[in-house]
Design a protein around this motif. Structure first.
Motif, mmCIF file in Angstrom:
data_model
loop_
_atom_site.group_PDB
_atom_site.id
_atom_site.type_symbol
_atom_site.label_atom_id
_atom_site.label_comp_id
_atom_site.label_asym_id
_atom_site.label_seq_id
_atom_site.Cartn_x
_atom_site.Cartn_y
_atom_site.Cartn_z
ATOM 1 N N CYS A 7 0.821 -1.224 0.000
ATOM 2 C CA CYS A 7 0.000 0.000 0.000
ATOM 3 C C CYS A 7 0.849 1.266 0.000
ATOM 4 C CB CYS A 7 -0.914 0.004 1.226
ATOM 5 S SG CYS A 7 -2.070 -1.386 1.276
ATOM 6 N N ASP A 8 1.811 1.352 0.929
ATOM 7 C CA ASP A 8 2.560 2.601 1.075
ATOM 8 C C ASP A 8 4.057 2.439 0.854
ATOM 9 O OD1 ASP A 8 3.277 1.169 3.303
ATOM 10 O OD2 ASP A 8 2.207 2.440 4.721
ATOM 11 N N GLY A 9 4.487 1.242 0.416
ATOM 12 C CA GLY A 9 5.895 1.033 0.142
ATOM 13 C C GLY A 9 6.748 0.846 1.381
ATOM 14 N N LEU A 10 6.126 0.726 2.551
ATOM 15 C CA LEU A 10 6.863 0.561 3.797
ATOM 16 C C LEU A 10 7.614 -0.773 3.794
ATOM 17 C CD1 LEU A 10 7.477 1.426 6.768
ATOM 18 C CD2 LEU A 10 5.407 0.132 7.399
ATOM 19 N N ARG A 11 8.866 -0.738 4.239
ATOM 20 C CA ARG A 11 9.652 -1.951 4.393
ATOM 21 C C ARG A 11 10.202 -2.002 5.810
ATOM 22 N NH1 ARG A 11 10.222 -1.068 -1.021
ATOM 23 N NH2 ARG A 11 10.289 -2.898 -2.371
ATOM 24 N N LEU A 12 9.950 -3.091 6.492
ATOM 25 C CA LEU A 12 10.474 -3.305 7.832
ATOM 26 C C LEU A 12 11.451 -4.468 7.792
ATOM 27 C CD1 LEU A 12 7.194 -3.050 9.967
ATOM 28 C CD2 LEU A 12 8.909 -1.264 9.596
ATOM 29 N N TYR A 13 12.683 -4.219 8.202
ATOM 30 C CA TYR A 13 13.692 -5.271 8.294
ATOM 31 C C TYR A 13 13.841 -5.642 9.767
ATOM 32 C CZ TYR A 13 14.856 -4.164 3.481
ATOM 33 O OH TYR A 13 14.783 -3.959 2.127
ATOM 34 N N PHE A 14 13.621 -6.904 10.078
ATOM 35 C CA PHE A 14 13.558 -7.332 11.475
ATOM 36 C C PHE A 14 14.929 -7.750 11.993
ATOM 37 C CE2 PHE A 14 9.349 -8.073 9.658
ATOM 38 C CZ PHE A 14 8.575 -7.340 10.544
ATOM 39 N N ASP A 15 15.194 -7.398 13.266
ATOM 40 C CA ASP A 15 16.462 -7.758 13.901
ATOM 41 C C ASP A 15 16.234 -8.555 15.183
ATOM 42 O OD1 ASP A 15 15.446 -5.868 15.598
ATOM 43 O OD2 ASP A 15 17.179 -4.509 15.517
ATOM 44 N N ASP A 16 15.052 -9.156 15.313
ATOM 45 C CA ASP A 16 14.738 -9.889 16.533
ATOM 46 C C ASP A 16 14.887 -11.399 16.348
ATOM 47 O OD1 ASP A 16 12.630 -9.990 14.792
ATOM 48 O OD2 ASP A 16 11.122 -9.237 16.178
ATOM 49 N N ILE A 17 15.026 -12.091 17.474
ATOM 50 C CA ILE A 17 15.152 -13.555 17.505
ATOM 51 C C ILE A 17 13.906 -14.125 18.167
ATOM 52 C CG2 ILE A 17 16.499 -15.526 18.315
ATOM 53 C CD1 ILE A 17 18.900 -13.722 18.554
ATOM 54 N N HIS A 18 13.339 -15.146 17.541
ATOM 55 C CA HIS A 18 12.220 -15.867 18.134
ATOM 56 C C HIS A 18 12.553 -17.357 18.178
ATOM 57 C CE1 HIS A 18 10.240 -12.116 16.954
ATOM 58 N NE2 HIS A 18 9.406 -12.353 17.945
ATOM 59 N N LYS A 19 12.083 -17.989 19.230
ATOM 60 C CA LYS A 19 12.292 -19.428 19.396
ATOM 61 C C LYS A 19 10.946 -20.137 19.388
ATOM 62 C CE LYS A 19 13.181 -21.300 23.421
ATOM 63 N NZ LYS A 19 13.851 -21.744 24.674
ATOM 64 N N LEU A 20 10.820 -21.141 18.525
ATOM 65 C CA LEU A 20 9.622 -21.971 18.471
ATOM 66 C C LEU A 20 9.926 -23.312 19.103
ATOM 67 C CD1 LEU A 20 6.680 -22.311 17.405
ATOM 68 C CD2 LEU A 20 7.687 -23.350 15.360
ATOM 69 N N ASP A 21 9.207 -23.657 20.151
ATOM 70 C CA ASP A 21 9.372 -24.957 20.800
ATOM 71 C C ASP A 21 8.838 -26.033 19.854
ATOM 72 O OD1 ASP A 21 8.691 -27.344 22.407
ATOM 73 O OD2 ASP A 21 9.245 -26.099 24.121
ATOM 74 N N GLY A 22 9.700 -26.959 19.463
ATOM 75 C CA GLY A 22 9.307 -27.972 18.493
ATOM 76 C C GLY A 22 8.277 -28.957 19.009
ATOM 77 N N SER A 23 8.093 -29.033 20.318
ATOM 78 C CA SER A 23 7.113 -29.956 20.904
ATOM 79 C C SER A 23 5.777 -29.278 21.172
ATOM 80 C CB SER A 23 7.662 -30.535 22.218
ATOM 81 O OG SER A 23 8.871 -31.236 22.002
ATOM 82 N N THR A 24 5.801 -28.083 21.765
ATOM 83 C CA THR A 24 4.560 -27.411 22.149
ATOM 84 C C THR A 24 4.100 -26.372 21.136
ATOM 85 O OG1 THR A 24 5.737 -25.666 23.367
ATOM 86 C CG2 THR A 24 5.210 -27.707 24.563
ATOM 87 N N LEU A 25 4.977 -26.023 20.174
ATOM 88 C CA LEU A 25 4.700 -24.974 19.189
ATOM 89 C C LEU A 25 4.374 -23.644 19.871
ATOM 90 C CD1 LEU A 25 2.733 -26.826 16.367
ATOM 91 C CD2 LEU A 25 5.191 -26.466 16.618
ATOM 92 N N GLU A 26 5.145 -23.332 20.896
ATOM 93 C CA GLU A 26 5.043 -22.052 21.573
ATOM 94 C C GLU A 26 6.154 -21.129 21.085
ATOM 95 O OE1 GLU A 26 3.144 -22.925 25.979
ATOM 96 O OE2 GLU A 26 5.324 -22.918 25.746
#
Length: 386
Positions: free
Chosen positions: A96-115
């Protein structure tokens, strides 16, 4: 096959855990309208490799909604460590407005609980946001770290080699290396020596063992690279793999690299697919022998369609390596994804590399009980002409 087959997509994450392939994120296209849309990071598509059935599971946030990644992100990278999947980076492009967000964060997905859990560093030093970077896990047990290399994103700090994008000079390609300690939860900028790779994105960066990783190919926006480097964590040193001669690496970006220990050959990088100068259908893989730093072409049991920015994961079972590829694109004007699920099977226990392969549509039955190939793939003599 379940009726809940996932949308074809590119720039997503796929990993293998316990006889299952998990995938999420990426960009897709609606067949009826051609409209592009993001595949949400909270919808985890699961392929059971024993029953050949797809299912969809909803990932949840461990504590708060902020623990989950941005719902619209692609070109992020995910790696598995101790049944957890760590995701870093990626980009959101607004149509819509050409906005680009480049992310610098880390996320962890638990492979058993999918949290989902957002990993918040204990200090303020972090790499800049980026997409199509390389990431792997290195380090001795109990002191492992995420190693991030290169990518395309916002301008890097002074001291890094940065190539600005001509249209938007505040973003571009870099070759910096960052370490994230999983135990201390801090980012550490690496000061590397040796033959440093040029800034790039869409390369592969794959762990060989706990101390080494191999980097292959990529692009800086003007060219595709056909080079390879080995990174050593203990010395923070880059060593270039010289592939001169008739079996040079093809120029590649958005490809797949899997490291396997092959009987008679040792640790070897199997390179498949990706964007090339002509995007031709090929009947070979590229094989780099890590210890001898040599490159070969290896014939496959059947031809395979090149796609770039697909997601590939591997699963080992009884000296057999399964490579699973989902999605990707081979149209770099419209970026329309390819409806493709490809399974390649390699026998690692005999001298050389023996392959059997089977391909199926994402909406067709899948079988891992593929017929055995009686002849090993031929490793071409490096002195032969192409």
């Amino acid at each position: 096959m379940s009726s809940t087959c996932p949308s074809s997509r590119w720039g997503h994450v796929a990993v293998a855990i316990d006889e299952k392939m998990l995938l999420w994120g990426g960009k897709a296209t609606r067949e009826a309208t051609g409209e592009k849309f993001y595949c949400s990071s909270d919808r985890i598509e699961c392929l059971n490799l024993e029953t050949s059935e797809w299912s969809r599971k909803r990932a949840i946030s461990k504590i708060a909604d902020s623990d989950a990644p941005h719902p619209c992100v692609h070109a992020q990278v995910g790696v598995v460590h101790n049944r957890d999947i760590y995701q870093f980076g990626g980009v959101y492009n607004s149509s819509c407005d050409g906005l680009r967000l480049y992310f610098d964060d880390i996320h962890k997905l638990d492979g058993s609980t999918l949290e989902w859990e957002c990993i918040r560093p204990s200090d303020q030093s972090t790499p800049t946001g980026r997409r199509n970077h390389g990431m792997c896990v290195l380090g001795k047990k109990g002191d492992e770290c995420l190693v991030v290399m290169g990518g395309f994103g916002t301008e890097t700090p002074e001291g890094s080699h940065f190539i600005p994008y001509s249209k938007y000079p505040d973003r571009g390609w870099n070759n910096d290396v960052w370490l994230f300690s999983l135990r201390k939860r801090i980012w550490i900028p690496a000061r590397c020596t040796g033959e440093n790779p040029q800034p790039r994105s869409a390369h592969s960066f794959t762990a060989i063992d706990t101390n080494r990783a191999v980097l292959i190919g990529g692009s800086d926006g003007t060219r595709l690279f056909n080079d390879a480097f080995v990174f050593q964590l203990s010395s923070m040193e880059w060593i270039q793999v010289h592939t001169d001669g008739p079996h040079r690496l093809l120029p590649l970006a958005g490809h797949s690299t899997t490291v396997a220990h092959i009987s008679g050959l040792g640790p070897s990088a199997i390179v498949l697919w990706g964007e090339t100068d002509d995007n031709a259908v090929v009947s070979f893989a590229q094989l780099i022998l890590i210890d001898s730093l040599q490159c070969y072409k290896v014939a496959l049991a059947h031809t395979t369609i090149r796609t770039a920015f697909q997601s590939t994961c591997s699963l080992s079972r009884d000296d057999v390596l399964f490579l699973l590829r989902f999605g990707g694109t081979n149209d770099f004007k419209t970026w329309k994804p390819v409806a493709l699920l490809d399974i390649l099977k390699f026998d690692l226990k005999s001298d050389g590399l023996k392959s059997v392969s089977g391909t199926s549509s994402s909406r067709a039955p899948i079988s891992l009980e593929l017929e055995s190939c009686p002849l090993p793939c031929q490793i071409a003599d490096p002195h032969d002409a192409e």
